[in-house]
Write a protein that holds these residues in place. Structure first.
Motif, short mmCIF file in Angstrom:
data_model
loop_
_atom_site.label_atom_id
_atom_site.label_comp_id
_atom_site.label_asym_id
_atom_site.label_seq_id
_atom_site.Cartn_x
_atom_site.Cartn_y
_atom_site.Cartn_z
N THR A 136 9.81 4.68 -5.55
CA THR A 136 8.40 4.87 -5.44
C THR A 136 8.01 6.16 -5.86
O THR A 136 7.26 6.37 -6.64
CB THR A 136 7.92 5.15 -4.03
OG1 THR A 136 8.51 3.58 -3.32
CG2 THR A 136 6.42 5.14 -3.83
N VAL A 137 9.00 7.24 -5.75
CA VAL A 137 8.66 8.66 -6.64
C VAL A 137 8.79 8.20 -8.16
O VAL A 137 7.95 8.92 -8.77
CB VAL A 137 9.56 9.58 -6.11
CG1 VAL A 137 9.74 10.76 -6.81
CG2 VAL A 137 9.42 9.87 -4.34
N LEU A 174 0.77 -1.04 0.01
CA LEU A 174 0.11 -0.04 -0.03
C LEU A 174 0.79 1.24 -0.03
O LEU A 174 0.44 2.09 -0.72
CB LEU A 174 -0.68 0.06 1.17
CG LEU A 174 -1.81 -1.10 1.11
CD1 LEU A 174 -2.76 -1.01 2.34
CD2 LEU A 174 -2.78 -0.84 -0.01
N PHE A 175 1.87 1.30 0.84
CA PHE A 175 2.71 2.49 0.98
C PHE A 175 4.25 1.79 0.88
O PHE A 175 4.50 1.73 2.30
CB PHE A 175 2.20 3.53 1.97
CG PHE A 175 3.33 4.61 2.02
CD1 PHE A 175 3.08 5.52 1.08
CD2 PHE A 175 3.89 4.90 3.05
CE1 PHE A 175 3.86 6.91 1.12
CE2 PHE A 175 4.89 6.31 3.01
CZ PHE A 175 4.70 6.99 2.09
N PRO A 176 5.04 1.56 0.14
CA PRO A 176 6.40 0.87 -0.01
C PRO A 176 7.07 1.40 1.20
O PRO A 176 8.00 0.51 1.83
CB PRO A 176 6.62 1.09 -1.30
CG PRO A 176 5.24 0.99 -2.43
CD PRO A 176 4.45 1.72 -1.42
N GLY A 214 8.22 5.74 -9.66
CA GLY A 214 7.14 4.66 -10.19
C GLY A 214 6.65 3.95 -9.04
O GLY A 214 7.41 3.21 -8.31
N TYR A 215 5.50 3.90 -8.98
CA TYR A 215 4.87 3.21 -7.69
C TYR A 215 5.13 1.65 -7.70
O TYR A 215 5.48 0.91 -6.59
CB TYR A 215 3.25 3.59 -7.85
CG TYR A 215 2.46 2.95 -6.57
CD1 TYR A 215 2.80 3.36 -5.24
CD2 TYR A 215 1.60 1.70 -6.82
CE1 TYR A 215 2.18 2.79 -4.24
CE2 TYR A 215 0.85 1.18 -5.61
CZ TYR A 215 1.29 1.80 -4.43
OH TYR A 215 0.41 1.24 -3.26
N ILE A 216 4.96 0.97 -9.10
CA ILE A 216 5.04 -0.33 -9.17
C ILE A 216 6.77 -0.85 -8.73
O ILE A 216 6.82 -1.77 -7.94
CB ILE A 216 4.80 -0.86 -10.44
CG1 ILE A 216 3.48 -0.70 -10.79
CG2 ILE A 216 5.06 -2.42 -10.81
CD1 ILE A 216 2.41 -1.34 -9.77
N ASN A 226 14.16 3.01 -1.72
CA ASN A 226 12.72 2.87 -1.81
C ASN A 226 11.92 4.11 -2.14
O ASN A 226 11.06 3.90 -3.02
CB ASN A 226 12.30 2.01 -0.72
CG ASN A 226 10.86 1.42 -0.92
OD1 ASN A 226 9.85 2.12 -0.47
ND2 ASN A 226 10.83 0.38 -1.81
N GLY A 275 8.74 0.58 -6.71
CA GLY A 275 8.59 0.69 -5.17
C GLY A 275 8.17 -0.35 -4.50
O GLY A 275 8.50 -0.66 -3.55
N ILE A 276 6.96 -0.96 -4.87
CA ILE A 276 6.30 -1.89 -4.41
C ILE A 276 7.15 -3.49 -4.74
O ILE A 276 7.36 -4.05 -3.29
CB ILE A 276 5.04 -2.25 -4.94
CG1 ILE A 276 3.94 -1.32 -4.67
CG2 ILE A 276 4.52 -3.75 -4.49
CD1 ILE A 276 2.49 -1.31 -5.33
#
Length: 60
Positions: free
Chosen positions: A34-35, A11-13, A37-39, A30, A41-42
């Motif tokens: 995440t900044v 949800l929030f890596p 790209g969200y994927i 991380n 970061g996950i």
């Protein structure tokens, strides 16, 4: 506690990585992923959390 880390890692890596490693270079990496790209970061968060448990000798 493991489930909470994985859930936060999805949800929030950065939160999942922070709970596992604290303030460290892994957290900085991380946050950057995440900044960018969200994927990514996950993926990094789940991998880092899994690696932490593997190092500790616990099964995932």
């Amino acid at each position: 506690m493991k489930t909470v880390r994985y859930l936060l890692g999805i949800l929030f890596p950065p939160a999942g990585v922070f709970l596992t490693y604290g303030i460290s270079s892994t957290l900085i990496i991380n946050i950057l992923l995440t900044v960018l790209g969200y994927i990514p970061g996950i993926i990094h968060a789940v991998w880092a959390i899994s690696k932490s448990y593997e190092k500790a000798g616990q099964s995932v």
